[in-house]
Design a protein around this motif. Structure first.
Motif, PDB file in Angstrom:
ATOM      1  N   ALA A  62       0.831  -1.205   0.000  1.00 35.78           N
ATOM      2  CA  ALA A  62       0.000   0.000   0.000  1.00 35.78           C
ATOM      3  C   ALA A  62       0.861   1.249   0.000  1.00 35.78           C
ATOM      4  O   ALA A  62       0.487   2.276  -0.571  1.00 35.78           O
ATOM      5  CB  ALA A  62      -0.941  -0.013   1.206  1.00 35.78           C
ATOM      6  N   LYS A 208      -1.125  -3.724   5.129  1.00 34.29           N
ATOM      7  CA  LYS A 208      -2.089  -3.366   4.088  1.00 34.29           C
ATOM      8  C   LYS A 208      -1.549  -3.621   2.689  1.00 34.29           C
ATOM      9  O   LYS A 208      -1.437  -2.725   1.860  1.00 34.29           O
ATOM     10  CB  LYS A 208      -2.517  -1.903   4.221  1.00 34.29           C
ATOM     11  CG  LYS A 208      -3.269  -1.599   5.513  1.00 34.29           C
ATOM     12  CD  LYS A 208      -3.728  -0.168   5.560  1.00 34.29           C
ATOM     13  CE  LYS A 208      -4.498   0.117   6.834  1.00 34.29           C
ATOM     14  NZ  LYS A 208      -4.969   1.521   6.902  1.00 34.29           N
ATOM     15  N   GLU A 210      -1.868  -4.953  -1.087  1.00 31.68           N
ATOM     16  CA  GLU A 210      -2.969  -4.889  -2.042  1.00 31.68           C
ATOM     17  C   GLU A 210      -2.691  -5.807  -3.225  1.00 31.68           C
ATOM     18  O   GLU A 210      -1.541  -6.078  -3.560  1.00 31.68           O
ATOM     19  CB  GLU A 210      -3.157  -3.459  -2.561  1.00 31.68           C
ATOM     20  CG  GLU A 210      -3.511  -2.447  -1.492  1.00 31.68           C
ATOM     21  CD  GLU A 210      -3.637  -1.050  -2.071  1.00 31.68           C
ATOM     22  OE1 GLU A 210      -3.471  -0.909  -3.305  1.00 31.68           O
ATOM     23  OE2 GLU A 210      -3.895  -0.108  -1.307  1.00 31.68           O
ATOM     24  N   ARG A 212      -3.519  -5.722  -7.176  1.00 29.47           N
ATOM     25  CA  ARG A 212      -3.984  -4.849  -8.251  1.00 29.47           C
ATOM     26  C   ARG A 212      -4.117  -5.679  -9.510  1.00 29.47           C
ATOM     27  O   ARG A 212      -3.130  -6.194 -10.040  1.00 29.47           O
ATOM     28  CB  ARG A 212      -3.017  -3.688  -8.446  1.00 29.47           C
ATOM     29  CG  ARG A 212      -2.862  -2.849  -7.177  1.00 29.47           C
ATOM     30  CD  ARG A 212      -2.052  -1.600  -7.408  1.00 29.47           C
ATOM     31  NE  ARG A 212      -1.928  -0.827  -6.168  1.00 29.47           N
ATOM     32  CZ  ARG A 212      -1.366   0.365  -6.088  1.00 29.47           C
ATOM     33  NH1 ARG A 212      -0.880   0.931  -7.189  1.00 29.47           N
ATOM     34  NH2 ARG A 212      -1.289   0.986  -4.929  1.00 29.47           N
ATOM     35  N   ASP A 227     -18.479  -6.480  -2.968  1.00 24.58           N
ATOM     36  CA  ASP A 227     -17.423  -5.805  -2.209  1.00 24.58           C
ATOM     37  C   ASP A 227     -16.293  -6.749  -1.815  1.00 24.58           C
ATOM     38  O   ASP A 227     -15.210  -6.302  -1.441  1.00 24.58           O
ATOM     39  CB  ASP A 227     -18.002  -5.165  -0.942  1.00 24.58           C
ATOM     40  CG  ASP A 227     -18.953  -4.036  -1.278  1.00 24.58           C
ATOM     41  OD1 ASP A 227     -18.801  -3.436  -2.354  1.00 24.58           O
ATOM     42  OD2 ASP A 227     -19.859  -3.768  -0.461  1.00 24.58           O
ATOM     43  N   THR A 228     -16.537  -8.039  -1.879  1.00 17.92           N
ATOM     44  CA  THR A 228     -15.522  -9.019  -1.495  1.00 17.92           C
ATOM     45  C   THR A 228     -15.225  -9.941  -2.665  1.00 17.92           C
ATOM     46  O   THR A 228     -16.042 -10.094  -3.580  1.00 17.92           O
ATOM     47  CB  THR A 228     -15.973  -9.853  -0.285  1.00 17.92           C
ATOM     48  OG1 THR A 228     -17.188 -10.540  -0.611  1.00 17.92           O
ATOM     49  CG2 THR A 228     -16.197  -8.955   0.926  1.00 17.92           C
ATOM     50  N   THR A 241     -11.004  -7.436   0.019  1.00 18.03           N
ATOM     51  CA  THR A 241     -12.030  -6.395  -0.008  1.00 18.03           C
ATOM     52  C   THR A 241     -11.718  -5.413  -1.122  1.00 18.03           C
ATOM     53  O   THR A 241     -10.586  -4.939  -1.254  1.00 18.03           O
ATOM     54  CB  THR A 241     -12.071  -5.649   1.340  1.00 18.03           C
ATOM     55  OG1 THR A 241     -12.288  -6.594   2.393  1.00 18.03           O
ATOM     56  CG2 THR A 241     -13.197  -4.624   1.349  1.00 18.03           C
ATOM     57  N   LEU A 243     -11.270  -2.099  -2.915  1.00 20.18           N
ATOM     58  CA  LEU A 243     -10.952  -0.756  -2.448  1.00 20.18           C
ATOM     59  C   LEU A 243     -11.462   0.326  -3.380  1.00 20.18           C
ATOM     60  O   LEU A 243     -11.861   1.397  -2.938  1.00 20.18           O
ATOM     61  CB  LEU A 243      -9.432  -0.608  -2.283  1.00 20.18           C
ATOM     62  CG  LEU A 243      -8.785  -1.432  -1.166  1.00 20.18           C
ATOM     63  CD1 LEU A 243      -7.284  -1.241  -1.165  1.00 20.18           C
ATOM     64  CD2 LEU A 243      -9.367  -1.046   0.195  1.00 20.18           C
ATOM     65  N   ASN A 244     -11.401   0.094  -4.689  1.00 14.58           N
ATOM     66  CA  ASN A 244     -11.871   1.115  -5.627  1.00 14.58           C
ATOM     67  C   ASN A 244     -12.554   0.446  -6.813  1.00 14.58           C
ATOM     68  O   ASN A 244     -12.241  -0.692  -7.159  1.00 14.58           O
ATOM     69  CB  ASN A 244     -10.712   1.989  -6.108  1.00 14.58           C
ATOM     70  CG  ASN A 244      -9.841   1.274  -7.115  1.00 14.58           C
ATOM     71  OD1 ASN A 244      -9.550   0.099  -6.953  1.00 14.58           O
ATOM     72  ND2 ASN A 244      -9.407   1.971  -8.151  1.00 14.58           N
ATOM     73  N   ARG A 259      -8.338  -2.524  -7.244  1.00 17.72           N
ATOM     74  CA  ARG A 259      -7.465  -2.693  -6.071  1.00 17.72           C
ATOM     75  C   ARG A 259      -8.235  -3.447  -4.993  1.00 17.72           C
ATOM     76  O   ARG A 259      -9.337  -3.045  -4.619  1.00 17.72           O
ATOM     77  CB  ARG A 259      -6.998  -1.338  -5.549  1.00 17.72           C
ATOM     78  CG  ARG A 259      -6.083  -0.588  -6.488  1.00 17.72           C
ATOM     79  CD  ARG A 259      -5.822   0.827  -6.021  1.00 17.72           C
ATOM     80  NE  ARG A 259      -5.442   0.871  -4.614  1.00 17.72           N
ATOM     81  CZ  ARG A 259      -5.983   1.718  -3.731  1.00 17.72           C
ATOM     82  NH1 ARG A 259      -6.935   2.553  -4.099  1.00 17.72           N
ATOM     83  NH2 ARG A 259      -5.563   1.718  -2.480  1.00 17.72           N
ATOM     84  N   TYR A 260      -7.636  -4.532  -4.507  1.00 16.39           N
ATOM     85  CA  TYR A 260      -8.233  -5.339  -3.451  1.00 16.39           C
ATOM     86  C   TYR A 260      -7.295  -5.348  -2.245  1.00 16.39           C
ATOM     87  O   TYR A 260      -6.086  -5.585  -2.391  1.00 16.39           O
ATOM     88  CB  TYR A 260      -8.471  -6.773  -3.923  1.00 16.39           C
ATOM     89  CG  TYR A 260      -9.622  -6.917  -4.900  1.00 16.39           C
ATOM     90  CD1 TYR A 260     -10.915  -7.140  -4.450  1.00 16.39           C
ATOM     91  CD2 TYR A 260      -9.403  -6.808  -6.269  1.00 16.39           C
ATOM     92  CE1 TYR A 260     -11.966  -7.271  -5.337  1.00 16.39           C
ATOM     93  CE2 TYR A 260     -10.455  -6.937  -7.170  1.00 16.39           C
ATOM     94  CZ  TYR A 260     -11.728  -7.167  -6.689  1.00 16.39           C
ATOM     95  OH  TYR A 260     -12.771  -7.286  -7.577  1.00 16.39           O
ATOM     96  N   LEU A 261      -7.865  -5.098  -1.072  1.00 15.95           N
ATOM     97  CA  LEU A 261      -7.095  -5.132   0.170  1.00 15.95           C
ATOM     98  C   LEU A 261      -6.997  -6.563   0.663  1.00 15.95           C
ATOM     99  O   LEU A 261      -8.004  -7.236   0.873  1.00 15.95           O
ATOM    100  CB  LEU A 261      -7.758  -4.251   1.231  1.00 15.95           C
ATOM    101  CG  LEU A 261      -7.074  -4.218   2.604  1.00 15.95           C
ATOM    102  CD1 LEU A 261      -5.676  -3.619   2.476  1.00 15.95           C
ATOM    103  CD2 LEU A 261      -7.914  -3.433   3.603  1.00 15.95           C
TER     104      LEU A 261
END
Length: 363
Positions: A62, A208, A210, A212, A227-228, A241, A243-244, A259-261
């Motif tokens: 991140a 954190k 990510e 991508r 969202d997941t 999760t 992110l955008n 982007r996924y967290l």
């Protein structure tokens, strides 16, 4: 001809006649030849087909900072190397501060001189005020000393500011870690002279991480509705999760980056491949059948062979044209001249032709 010659001739004739009588008769011809046996499957109509898709991206931290100095100088100490794990506030790289140390000593000496001058002016000013009370001092002398005192106070404030600036530059001569992380790159070595802003090390944040991942635009709405998602890294799958929702199309890959967290316990290295898996449903009627039951048709079409009963209780194969909508390594989703419940040939289609009678392999 003598009797011996006659006897030999008779014996030879008898031998030849016996040889002719011992030749085997040809095998009787059968009225029917054995029919080829084929494996079959019953196809079932489906209102849609579900496809498991997977798109690839990379794991990225991140925070990914290329740390540099706010002033130029010579590298004096290098406290870390590639792969080192550092904590927030830990010193990483330090510049040579000899010039700043000399400057600080000069400023302190200048400040001491100003303080001495100020003390003298304050003493003279106090003496002149006492003399004025006795009528032995003029106002002009007091005004001159007051002006000198104010000028010295201003000079002291200026030197104090220069000392503060010197102290700040000495602090900025050491790069400290802005967050917990790992050193991924090193650009300079001890003794190198660096310019302002030149990168010295790259620091990747530990927290954190990510994933991508670029996805086609046509699947963007479907993915953004959830969202997941599940992200696969190596042999491990992790819940992630979103992110955008994606901002722009990459002009090279023509995909939109999402982007996924990733969870805190993820075991992944920056740059490692990450795979986004999701199920996509296409509303289209058709049938699933094995790939081994398909054969090339004319002009780029595909054919299958359906089992059709005849009037005598047997069955023969009939070629049907179909369209392939989706295929994987084992089966294909098709539609065309085929109905729900039809029995079609599952494999060995290269051994049969349309209209040929066949026997079915008993399941």
């Amino acid at each position: 001809m003598n009797n011996r010659a006659v006897t030999i001739a008779i014996t030879l004739s008898a031998f030849l006649l016996a040889a002719c009588n011992t030749q085997s008769d040809p095998p009787p011809q059968t009225d029917e030849q054995a029919l080829p046996k084929v494996n079959t499957v019953n196809v079932e109509l489906s209102p849609n087909y579900v496809v498991q898709r997977e798109y690839v991206g990379t794991v990225q931290a991140a925070q990914n900072a290329k740390l540099g100095f706010e002033l130029g100088g010579k590298v004096d100490e290098f406290n870390v190397d590639v792969g080192d794990v550092v904590k927030k506030g830990q010193p990483l790289v330090t510049l040579d501060t000899q010039l700043l140390d000399n400057e600080a000593r000069q400023l302190k000496a200048q400040l001491a001189q100003l303080d001495a001058q100020l003390d003298l002016v304050k003493t003279n000013l106090q003496r002149q005020r006492q003399l004025k009370k006795k009528g032995f001092s003029a106002d002009a002398e007091i005004d001159s000393l007051t002006s000198q005192r104010d000028a010295l106070l201003a000079n002291i404030r200026q030197v104090d500011a220069s000392l503060a600036s010197n102290t700040l530059r000495k602090e900025k001569s050491t790069i400290t870690a802005p967050y917990d992380g790992k050193i991924s790159e090193r650009f300079v070595s001890q003794g190198d002279v660096v310019n302002v802003g030149a990168p010295t090390v790259t620091l990747l944040a530990n927290a954190k991480k990510e994933a991508r991942i670029g996805v086609p635009v046509k699947f963007l709405d479907t993915l953004n509705s959830n969202d997941t998602a599940t992200i696969r890294i190596g042999n491990n799958a992790y819940p992630a999760t979103l992110l955008n929702p994606g901002a722009a199309i990459n002009m090279q890959s023509r995909t939109v980056e999402l982007r996924y967290l990733l969870p805190e316990n993820v075991q992944a290295i920056d740059g490692q491949l990450a795979y986004l898996g999701f199920t996509f449903k296409t509303p289209m009627e058709g049938f699933w059948m094995p790939l081994t039951g398909l054969t090339d048709g004319l002009r780029g079409t595909w054919n299958i062979y359906a089992i059709v009963p005849d009037a005598e209780g047997g069955q023969f194969v009939s070629r049907r044209s179909i369209q392939v909508h989706y295929a994987d390594e084992q089966k294909a989703y098709v539609s065309g001249a085929i109905n729900d419940g039809d029995r079609v040939v599952a494999d060995g289609v290269h051994r049969i032709v349309s209209g040929q009678h066949v026997d079915l392999v008993q399941e």
